[in-house]
Write a protein that holds these residues in place. Structure first.
Motif, PDB file in Angstrom:
ATOM      1  N   ASP A  17       0.819  -1.197   0.000  1.00  0.00           N
ATOM      2  CA  ASP A  17       0.000   0.000   0.000  1.00  0.00           C
ATOM      3  C   ASP A  17       0.861   1.258   0.000  1.00  0.00           C
ATOM      4  OD1 ASP A  17      -1.890   1.790   2.263  1.00  0.00           O
ATOM      5  OD2 ASP A  17      -2.714   1.127   0.353  1.00  0.00           O
ATOM      6  N   GLY A  18       0.417   2.298  -0.678  1.00  0.00           N
ATOM      7  CA  GLY A  18       1.155   3.560  -0.737  1.00  0.00           C
ATOM      8  C   GLY A  18       1.391   4.161   0.634  1.00  0.00           C
ATOM      9  N   LYS A  19       0.428   3.973   1.537  1.00  0.00           N
ATOM     10  CA  LYS A  19       0.570   4.515   2.891  1.00  0.00           C
ATOM     11  C   LYS A  19       1.729   3.834   3.621  1.00  0.00           C
ATOM     12  CE  LYS A  19      -2.309   5.824   6.784  1.00  0.00           C
ATOM     13  NZ  LYS A  19      -3.642   5.798   7.368  1.00  0.00           N
ATOM     14  N   VAL A  20       1.887   2.542   3.401  1.00  0.00           N
ATOM     15  CA  VAL A  20       2.991   1.795   4.012  1.00  0.00           C
ATOM     16  C   VAL A  20       4.318   2.332   3.481  1.00  0.00           C
ATOM     17  CG1 VAL A  20       4.070  -0.485   4.204  1.00  0.00           C
ATOM     18  CG2 VAL A  20       1.585  -0.271   4.390  1.00  0.00           C
ATOM     19  N   LEU A  21       4.372   2.564   2.168  1.00  0.00           N
ATOM     20  CA  LEU A  21       5.595   3.098   1.572  1.00  0.00           C
ATOM     21  C   LEU A  21       5.921   4.482   2.123  1.00  0.00           C
ATOM     22  CD1 LEU A  21       5.236   1.969  -2.135  1.00  0.00           C
ATOM     23  CD2 LEU A  21       6.773   1.065  -0.413  1.00  0.00           C
ATOM     24  N   SER A  27      10.313   7.069   7.901  1.00  0.00           N
ATOM     25  CA  SER A  27      11.222   6.494   8.899  1.00  0.00           C
ATOM     26  C   SER A  27      12.669   6.517   8.414  1.00  0.00           C
ATOM     27  CB  SER A  27      10.811   5.066   9.238  1.00  0.00           C
ATOM     28  OG  SER A  27       9.566   5.055   9.886  1.00  0.00           O
ATOM     29  N   PHE A  28      12.884   6.182   7.149  1.00  0.00           N
ATOM     30  CA  PHE A  28      14.248   6.195   6.620  1.00  0.00           C
ATOM     31  C   PHE A  28      14.824   7.608   6.595  1.00  0.00           C
ATOM     32  CE2 PHE A  28      13.171   2.018   4.523  1.00  0.00           C
ATOM     33  CZ  PHE A  28      14.080   1.280   5.259  1.00  0.00           C
ATOM     34  N   LEU A  77      13.742   3.107  15.669  1.00  0.00           N
ATOM     35  CA  LEU A  77      13.138   3.322  14.354  1.00  0.00           C
ATOM     36  C   LEU A  77      13.278   2.086  13.473  1.00  0.00           C
ATOM     37  CD1 LEU A  77      14.238   7.005  13.670  1.00  0.00           C
ATOM     38  CD2 LEU A  77      11.876   6.175  13.779  1.00  0.00           C
ATOM     39  N   TYR A  78      14.452   1.457  13.492  1.00  0.00           N
ATOM     40  CA  TYR A  78      14.642   0.238  12.701  1.00  0.00           C
ATOM     41  C   TYR A  78      13.769  -0.899  13.220  1.00  0.00           C
ATOM     42  CZ  TYR A  78      18.413   1.808   9.629  1.00  0.00           C
ATOM     43  OH  TYR A  78      19.138   2.442   8.653  1.00  0.00           O
ATOM     44  N   ALA A  79      13.604  -0.990  14.524  1.00  0.00           N
ATOM     45  CA  ALA A  79      12.731  -2.026  15.088  1.00  0.00           C
ATOM     46  C   ALA A  79      11.291  -1.794  14.644  1.00  0.00           C
ATOM     47  CB  ALA A  79      12.832  -2.029  16.617  1.00  0.00           C
ATOM     48  N   ASP A  80      10.848  -0.534  14.675  1.00  0.00           N
ATOM     49  CA  ASP A  80       9.497  -0.210  14.223  1.00  0.00           C
ATOM     50  C   ASP A  80       9.330  -0.519  12.732  1.00  0.00           C
ATOM     51  OD1 ASP A  80       8.930   0.648  16.782  1.00  0.00           O
ATOM     52  OD2 ASP A  80       9.069   2.788  16.304  1.00  0.00           O
ATOM     53  N   LEU A  81      10.357  -0.197  11.947  1.00  0.00           N
ATOM     54  CA  LEU A  81      10.315  -0.496  10.513  1.00  0.00           C
ATOM     55  C   LEU A  81      10.197  -1.989  10.267  1.00  0.00           C
ATOM     56  CD1 LEU A  81      12.935   1.884   8.891  1.00  0.00           C
ATOM     57  CD2 LEU A  81      10.577   1.560   8.155  1.00  0.00           C
ATOM     58  N   SER A  82      10.968  -2.756  11.007  1.00  0.00           N
ATOM     59  CA  SER A  82      10.942  -4.203  10.852  1.00  0.00           C
ATOM     60  C   SER A  82       9.564  -4.752  11.181  1.00  0.00           C
ATOM     61  CB  SER A  82      12.000  -4.831  11.764  1.00  0.00           C
ATOM     62  OG  SER A  82      11.937  -6.225  11.689  1.00  0.00           O
ATOM     63  N   THR A  83       8.980  -4.276  12.264  1.00  0.00           N
ATOM     64  CA  THR A  83       7.647  -4.716  12.669  1.00  0.00           C
ATOM     65  C   THR A  83       6.611  -4.329  11.620  1.00  0.00           C
ATOM     66  OG1 THR A  83       8.230  -4.552  14.999  1.00  0.00           O
ATOM     67  CG2 THR A  83       5.884  -4.540  14.465  1.00  0.00           C
TER      68      THR A  83
END
Length: 115
Positions: A17-21, A27-28, A77-83
């Protein structure tokens, strides 16, 4: 092309989904900003250390604390991204009828005869 970074992941035809991107991109960008700030902090810490001026060395205590806090923020932030990525991949594979789980492995167990 940039928006297609994660397209095709998952079960082949699934696109994220675009929202996920947008969330990933945000985050990046945050991570990169913190890493840029860390580079500045490290340079200042090094200069202070090389100067051997007592006030500069004392200032390093606070700078190192700030650096450590920034590193914690990057890890979070990386942990949140991974999740988020794992959840989006699981959600995209929920409608998959191929019999594969989100890790690409079959959803059934193979039984081997013992002996």
């Amino acid at each position: 092309m940039e928006g297609d970074t994660f397209s095709g992941l998952g079960n082949g035809s699934t696109q994220l989904d675009g929202k996920v991107l947008q969330t990933f991109h945000k985050s990046f960008v945050q991570v990169q900003n913190i890493l840029d700030q860390n580079r500045v902090l490290i340079n200042e810490i090094n200069q202070n250390h090389e100067s051997k001026i007592p006030d500069n060395l004392s200032r390093n205590v606070g700078l190192i604390r700030e650096l450590n806090n920034n590193i914690r923020r990057v890890v979070d932030l990386y942990a949140d991204l991974s999740t988020s990525f794992a959840k989006s991949m699981d959600a995209s594979s929920d409608g998959d009828s191929s019999g594969l789980k989100s890790d690409g492995k079959a959803g059934h167990k193979r039984y081997r005869p013992s002996g």
